[in-house]
Every structure is written in C-alpha cells, then in structure tokens.
Scaffold this motif. Structure first.
Motif, PDB file in Angstrom:
ATOM      1  N   LEU A 259      -8.707  45.169 -53.824  1.00 26.15           N
ATOM      2  CA  LEU A 259      -8.084  46.174 -52.958  1.00 26.15           C
ATOM      3  C   LEU A 259      -7.426  45.466 -51.785  1.00 26.15           C
ATOM      4  O   LEU A 259      -8.017  44.584 -51.167  1.00 26.15           O
ATOM      5  N   TYR A 260      -6.180  45.857 -51.496  1.00 26.28           N
ATOM      6  CA  TYR A 260      -5.429  45.268 -50.379  1.00 26.28           C
ATOM      7  C   TYR A 260      -5.005  46.400 -49.450  1.00 26.28           C
ATOM      8  O   TYR A 260      -4.238  47.277 -49.819  1.00 26.28           O
ATOM      9  N   ASN A 261      -5.479  46.333 -48.208  1.00 22.92           N
ATOM     10  CA  ASN A 261      -5.275  47.362 -47.195  1.00 22.92           C
ATOM     11  C   ASN A 261      -4.382  46.789 -46.082  1.00 22.92           C
ATOM     12  O   ASN A 261      -4.786  45.881 -45.378  1.00 22.92           O
ATOM     13  N   HIS A 262      -3.170  47.327 -45.932  1.00 25.60           N
ATOM     14  CA  HIS A 262      -2.195  46.806 -44.966  1.00 25.60           C
ATOM     15  C   HIS A 262      -2.399  47.428 -43.583  1.00 25.60           C
ATOM     16  O   HIS A 262      -2.501  48.651 -43.454  1.00 25.60           O
ATOM     17  N   HIS A 263      -2.431  46.573 -42.558  1.00 27.78           N
ATOM     18  CA  HIS A 263      -2.567  47.029 -41.176  1.00 27.78           C
ATOM     19  C   HIS A 263      -1.655  46.231 -40.251  1.00 27.78           C
ATOM     20  O   HIS A 263      -1.058  45.232 -40.646  1.00 27.78           O
ATOM     21  N   GLN A 264      -1.583  46.675 -39.029  1.00 22.95           N
ATOM     22  CA  GLN A 264      -0.903  45.983 -37.942  1.00 22.95           C
ATOM     23  C   GLN A 264      -1.793  46.048 -36.706  1.00 22.95           C
ATOM     24  O   GLN A 264      -2.616  46.963 -36.583  1.00 22.95           O
ATOM     25  N   SER A 265      -1.644  45.067 -35.819  1.00 22.71           N
ATOM     26  CA  SER A 265      -0.617  44.052 -35.778  1.00 22.71           C
ATOM     27  C   SER A 265      -1.265  42.682 -35.701  1.00 22.71           C
ATOM     28  O   SER A 265      -2.455  42.580 -35.404  1.00 22.71           O
ATOM     29  N   GLY A 266      -0.523  41.628 -35.974  1.00 19.96           N
ATOM     30  CA  GLY A 266      -1.080  40.288 -35.947  1.00 19.96           C
ATOM     31  C   GLY A 266      -1.439  39.841 -34.543  1.00 19.96           C
ATOM     32  O   GLY A 266      -0.873  40.320 -33.549  1.00 19.96           O
ATOM     33  N   PRO A 267      -2.377  38.895 -34.432  1.00 18.68           N
ATOM     34  CA  PRO A 267      -2.742  38.372 -33.107  1.00 18.68           C
ATOM     35  C   PRO A 267      -1.542  37.746 -32.404  1.00 18.68           C
ATOM     36  O   PRO A 267      -0.644  37.201 -33.051  1.00 18.68           O
ATOM     37  N   ALA A 268      -1.501  37.820 -31.080  1.00 18.29           N
ATOM     38  CA  ALA A 268      -0.381  37.295 -30.295  1.00 18.29           C
ATOM     39  C   ALA A 268      -0.138  35.829 -30.632  1.00 18.29           C
ATOM     40  O   ALA A 268      -1.074  35.027 -30.721  1.00 18.29           O
ATOM     41  N   GLY A 269       1.129  35.484 -30.844  1.00 17.79           N
ATOM     42  CA  GLY A 269       1.477  34.109 -31.162  1.00 17.79           C
ATOM     43  C   GLY A 269       1.373  33.782 -32.633  1.00 17.79           C
ATOM     44  O   GLY A 269       1.582  32.629 -33.024  1.00 17.79           O
ATOM     45  N   THR A 270       1.056  34.797 -33.474  1.00 17.00           N
ATOM     46  CA  THR A 270       1.011  34.618 -34.920  1.00 17.00           C
ATOM     47  C   THR A 270       1.803  35.744 -35.571  1.00 17.00           C
ATOM     48  O   THR A 270       2.259  36.676 -34.898  1.00 17.00           O
TER      49      THR A 270
END
Length: 765
Positions: A259-270
C-alpha cells in the motif's frame, strides 16, 4: 490510356483502399483489435484513441496554476475505461457528500478476465488459514501481486489527487517493456481517498480567473465534511463513509500486499521523505513486515537516485514512525501489508526549495541533497510517478515473495497467539538489566566473559536467571480478551467491537455462560483471541492503552539535523484510544491456562481484541482528579518547543478560524437543546474581545437554560499538546481554570461531572 498510366492509377487505388482499411481498424475498440500482446511485446495502442489529460482538461497534470477537481478526474477515469482494456472503474461506495467513491483497477486484459481468482488468492494468503507452506508457495506462484496506491486523502495536499490522474493515464497508455511487465504481474488498485475535499479545494483554487493570483488560502470550510484533516485518524474507528469504503476493500475484499499512501509536504530543504521508518518500530509487528518496509523504501530511494532526482530523505530526516494504529497506511501495516507513505513538496503555484545547510551535507539518511531552486508542480508529479513506478517495479520483481510473505506473517501471528510469547517491552528489559548490573560489576576480572561472578554464580547461570525473569508468566502476551455483556455500558463496547470488525479483526460471541480463572462471564460476551492473522492490529489496539504490558516510546527526542521529534498526532492516538477505552473499562487478558479452560467449556474458537469490566466511578474520578491536579500545579519545566509557523500560514489559519467562528455562532444561536464545547477551545474564545460574538451567544444559551457540556482536556491530551504546540502543561491547565471561572461568572453551575472517551461529537456522558 497508356499501360504505364493504367498501372499508376491501379497502384493509387490500391493504396487508398489499404489506407482506408487501416484507418477503420484504428477506430475499432481495443477488445476488437486484440491490442494486448503480452509483457515485453509492444501493444498496438495508438495515442490517438486514448484521450490525453491535455485534451480532457485543457492542461496537463502539474501545469503551473492548474488543478483538476474530482468531477473532472472521475469523468476522465470513466472515459479511459471506455477507451482502454487495461482499466476498469468500480464504485466502492458513496462519500459523505454523496459523490460516487471510485476505484480504478489497472492491469493487463488477461488479468482482468481472472480478477475474481486473483482476489481469492490474495485473500486466502492474507488470512493464512488451511494452508501448508508448500501449498502457499504454489498459490503464490499462481497469483498476482496486489498494490494499492491512493491520493488526495488530505485534500489541501493537492499533489496526491493530481499524480493519481497522471499515473493512471501513463499506465493505460505506455507500451514500454517495464510497463507491460508491471501490468502482467500486478493488480493495481488506484483510489481517490477524499473526493469531496478535492472538489472543494480545486474549485476554490481555480475560482480566480487570473492564474497568478490563485491561492488555497482561506478555504471556506473543512475539506472533509465532518472531520477535516483528521480523516487520516479515522481508520481506527471507521466512522466515516470514505473510511468504511476503503477498509472494506483493504480488509474484506482485496487484501493487498503493498500500500502506498501519498502525503505532503517534504521536510524543509528536501523534496520528500519516505521509509525506512525511524526506530523504534512497533514490537507487535512481524520482523518480515519491518524488513519489508525497509526493502520497499530503499527501492524507492534507489530509483530516485538512478533517475537523477535528488532531495529524498528517510529515517531521521522526518518524524514518522510505525507506532500508532489509526491512519490508512499505519492500520494497513498492522495487517501485514507493506504500507508506506511519502511526504512530498508540491503546489500548483511555483514555490521555493530553501537552502537548509544541515541538509546539504550528505548522510546515510539523505544521500543526495537537493540544491535550492524554484520548484514547479510538474516536477512533483514526475517525482510521484518515479516513486509509484519504484513500488510497482518492486512488486513485479518480488511478486511471489510478497504473496508468500503475507501468508507467512499471518501464519506467524496465528502461531504466536497459540502459544506463550513475550513481546519486547524496553522498560522490562531495563529492570532486569538494572538487577544484573551489580553482579556484572563484581564479575571476575571486571570484564570476563567466562569466569564466575563475585557472587559465585557462573555467567551461564546468571543469563539463565535473567532470561527466566524476562519470561515470567505474568508478563506473557494475552491469548485473548473478554468483553463481558453485563458491563455498565455494553452498547459502547459493541461499537468498539464493530470498529474492530470493520478492519477485518474477527470477533465471536459466547453462546452461553462460561468461566475463566474462577470468574463467570455471561452469554453474549465478546471474546477475542490473538491467534489470528491480524494479531498485530488486535493486540496493538489494547496493549498500547494501559495494561501493565504496554509501552510507548519517547518520540520527543531532538533530531540530528535540528528541530524536535514531535509526537506524531496518531502516535498519541494509539495510546490515547486505549486509554479512553479504559476510562469505561479495564482490560482482562486471558493467559494460556484460561484459554484452555475456555476451549474445554465452550468448544468454540474466538479471535480479536477487546476490553472488559467496568471501573467504579468513584475510583476513576479519584484517579483523574489526581492527574488533573498534577497538570494544574506543574511548573513551566517542560523544555520542548517546536518551530513557529510562518506568518503566511498563521494568516491562513486565522482566516479559516474566523469563517468557522461565524458558522459556530450561527449554529449556537439556533441551538435549543444542548451545546458541547471543549474547555481549552472555549478559553481561546473568551480570552479576547475579538471573539465576543461567540462568548455572547454562549452566555445567552446558559441564561436560556440550554444544557451545556464542557469537555475538559485530559492530561494525556495536554501532554500531547505540550509537544505539538511548544507550551508548558501549566498553560493548558490555566485554560481549563479560566474557562470554569468564566462560565461561573455567566451563571453556569456544575450539575454533574463524569468521565468519558471520544470527542465532542461522539461522547455519551
């Protein structure tokens, strides 16, 4: 006419006829033309007969300043289903606002002909019953890997829904060798997790005709009708229609291996965070699950690096762990599914990737740093396609292993629940180590591995004694749990049982009275054994809650690259959920001997998890009073702080709050029976004159003798908020005191106090 001329005319006529025949074939449906030729063989599937996103929407997924809403995306899925024999679109239920909740099943045409058989194989292996290892391997060889990919759960995280649309288009249109192999080996389940929110957010963003002025700030209402962002906290209770639809597919129908669950957001600087997860993992989970998550995560990171896509971090690069049992991917992991999430940047309005010096030095958790730059939405779409294809490539290459391993994990769970086991509990290990420390210091030579200890006890004997201490009978894992039917609030207990059943945990009910360890339980009581394939889900929901065997890690330690490891909201939810259940009942765990008695007296098998006998109201009040007093009298000694939100984010939240307050005042004015409000929230409304409209409306309700229920903040929640909001516990205590004083000034008189679990919408007392 000359012979040469006649020959030229004949050739021209022949060419015209052949061309017309070819054109007619291009207009026939894909099933008529036999477009599928197997993995590795290009399919005759011209782009002209598949509608592109650009043709459908007037823009491509990921174009700057463009968002497709759910109405558009779902219509596009249905159109593709009419144009391609690789996709079937099914309605899995309705959403909270009545929209059709769709799932797109994408695989080869040959696999589509045998979907029922592949679903049966996936279910049989996941439940792990009635099979030998040899039989399971044979079934796995016949089956296809089932992979779930969702998007849009948190509708303000707009990347999830948009990448889902692009991914489906690519999987039904591409003819490269890898795509054909994936389609041949995998049944792909693509599900939009929050259709209602997608329509709200996309329509709100696109409302401005001037592209450069589009913004998602100040959304007028929640992007899930009832629970907003907390729709990813609902997979424990399964209270919403969307959650029920998803849980039904996951744990009653398809039982995917990945199972692949898409979220946001990436850590700052990545650009993104992805598993492997940070330690400690949840010790109720099978080692194959933990190692599988690492394998899938590393496959994802490796593919990004191979495609020259920098900025992916893992483990300590984010605050994500495997402890709580309430979100879609977390709940799936407790069902032996290799369930991952990514947290990725992306916005239709171009954004900036900032320079974070700590994230420019490569580490094993961030091997390929990303330079600061302007970032466009299409780049995030491309990253999402890469991560999706990494998951699918892994599932294709490891198809048989994935199918067999989910069987093996289920069988391991059944076996563990059928014998004495001791799940690792660090506090117990520390206690035993502390007992050994004095003797270890007296050991011969101070460091000897083979000499006798100063007490004359040989190391082997000392180790045996320590091991026996760790394996004391009273520390065994429960073999099951009983929920007596004669407890004070059995209807609420039944709701809990139904929540377990929603996620595939089997619960059975006693047909007559029975006795366990000298205590008689009445007919109708629920009994749940842990000898079942989803044992991690079953035990995790109770043992995190408050039994002596429970243990929850300290996740507030400082991160290596700055900031703090906040307690992820669901991490506390897992422990708090069990704790709230214990407010009404205590856990009765059944040891091995008790189960033997139960089996012999009833002759039936039970499975799952539960809780039991009522705690006296007086004892409970005394316990909570002591905890509350501790909160109120604590000094500002808690040093944990979290970074402040950017000013723009605060402005957006403030605008949303003003809209919510207006709606609240309207509803409050019309209320004639009862008002429920959380004390800490009320405090914020009464501290300042800016919310006087709310205060005045509430004061009027009290004067009208409308019943008002004030829910005090539980100490466990207060502790969570100290981590999340960077405040001292005493500040939250002062909110409660302030609220009670204000209500007293308004004429509010405490008629009755009681302790309850749940939320302002669900609590019963």
């Amino acid at each position: 006419m000359r012979p040469l001329a006649r020959l030229l005319i004949a050739a021209l006529l022949f060419t015209t006829i052949v061309g017309a025949a070819t054109s007619g074939a291009g207009r026939r449906g894909p099933r008529e033309r036999g477009a599928w030729r197997g993995a590795g063989v290009p399919a005759v599937q011209e782009k002209s007969r598949l509608t592109t996103p650009k043709e459908e929407f007037g823009f491509n997924f990921g174009d700057d300043y463009q968002l497709a809403n759910y109405r558009q995306i779902s219509a596009y899925w249905r159109k593709l289903a009419g144009e391609s024999d690789r996709i079937v679109v099914q309605e899995i239920g309705k959403t909270s606002e009545g929209r059709p909740h769709l799932m797109a099943i994408v695989t080869s045409p040959e696999n589509h002909k045998n979907l029922a058989r592949y679903k049966e194989i996936s279910q049989r292996l996941a439940l792990a019953e009635g099979l030998t290892d040899e039989q399971a391997r044979a079934v796995a060889k016949e089956g296809k890997a089932v992979v779930w990919i969702d998007g849009g759960l948190h509708a303000s995280e707009v990347l999830g829904a948009q990448q889902l649309g692009e991914m489906i288009y690519q999987m039904v249109s591409r003819t490269d060798e890898e795509t054909m192999r994936m389609l041949n080996d995998i049944i792909m389940l693509f599900v939009h997790a929050n259709p209602d929110g997608n329509d709200l957010v996309a329509d709100w963003y696109m409302r401005n005709p001037v592209s450069e002025k589009r913004s998602m700030a100040s959304l007028p209402r929640l992007y899930h009708k009832y629970i907003g962002h907390d729709n990813n906290r609902d997979f424990f209770g399964s209270t919403q229609l969307e959650t029920e639809n998803i849980n039904r597919v996951l744990y009653h129908e398809w039982f995917p291996q990945v199972l692949y669950n898409h979220h946001q957001s990436g850590p700052a600087g990545t650009i993104l965070w992805s598993p492997p997860l940070r330690d400690p993992f949840n010790y109720n989970q099978d080692p194959l699950l933990v190692l599988g998550l690492q394998s899938v995560g590393l496959a994802l990171h490796s593919r990004l690096a191979a495609e020259g896509k920098p900025g992916a971090t893992m483990r300590s690069g984010g605050s994500y762990d495997g402890w709580w049992n309430g979100g879609i991917r977390n709940t799936a992991a407790f069902h032996n599914i290799l369930a991952i999430l990514t947290e990725m940047v992306g916005n239709p309005t171009p954004m900036q990737i900032p320079l974070v010096m700590e994230r420019q030095l490569p580490t094993s958790d961030l091997t390929f740093p990303v330079p600061p730059q302007t970032w466009h939405f299409r780049q995030s779409i491309e990253y999402s396609i890469t991560t999706n294809r990494a998951i699918l490539d892994y599932a294709s290459r490891m198809r048989e292993t994935l199918l067999f391993n989910i069987y093996r994990m289920g069988k391991n769970s059944i076996e563990r629940g059928s014998r004495d086991t001791w799940t690792a509990r660090p506090h117990r290990y520390a206690e035993v180590a502390a007992k050994l420390a004095p003797e270890s210091g007296r050991a011969s030579g101070g460091r000897g591995a083979g000499g006798p200890s100063g007490s004359g006890q040989a190391p082997g004997a000392r180790d045996a004694a320590a091991w026996a201490e760790l394996r004391k009978p009273e520390w065994r894992d429960p073999r099951g749990f009983i929920i007596p039917s004669n407890q004070a609030d059995f209807p609420t207990a039944t709701k809990f049982i139904n929540a377990l059943r929603e996620t595939g945990i089997t619960v059975q009910r006693a047909t007559r009275d029975f006795e366990v360890q000298g205590k008689t339980y009445p007919a109708g009581s629920f009994v749940v054994l842990t000898s079942q394939p989803f044992r991690p889900a079953a035990t995790g929901r109770v043992l995190l809650g408050g039994s002596k065997n429970s243990w929850t890690p300290d996740l507030s330690r400082r991160l290596p690259m700055g900031g703090h490891r906040m307690v992820y909201p669901g991490t506390a939810l897992a422990g708090l959920a069990g704790l709230l259940l214990l407010l009404a009942s205590s856990v009765v765990a059944m040891p091995s001997t008790a189960l033997q008695q139960l089996f012999s007296s009833l002759g039936i098998a039970f499975l799952a998890v539960a809780f039991v006998t009522a705690v006296s109201e007086g004892l409970l009040k005394r316990q909570l009073s002591a905890q509350l007093q501790d909160v109120l009298t604590s000094s500002q000694s808690h040093p944990t702080r979290v970074p402040r939100f950017p000013a723009a984010a605060v402005s957006s939240v403030h605008s949303n709050r003003i809209e919510a307050l207006r709606a609240f005042v309207d509803a409050l004015t019309q209320e004639r029976r009862e008002v429920r409000i959380i004390a800490s929230s009320l405090a914020g409304l009464t501290y300042t004159d800016g919310h006087s409209g709310v205060a005045a409306a509430l004061r009027q309700k009290i004067q009208e003798s409308v019943r008002v229920r004030v829910l005090l903040t539980h100490p466990a929640v207060a502790e969570l908020r100290t981590h999340q909001e960077g405040r001292a516990r005493s500040a939250i205590g002062r909110e409660v005191v302030h609220t009670l004083r204000v209500l007293g000034d308004w004429g509010y008189r405490l008629a009755k106090s009681s302790c309850t679990g749940g939320s302002p919408l669900t609590s019963q007392s």
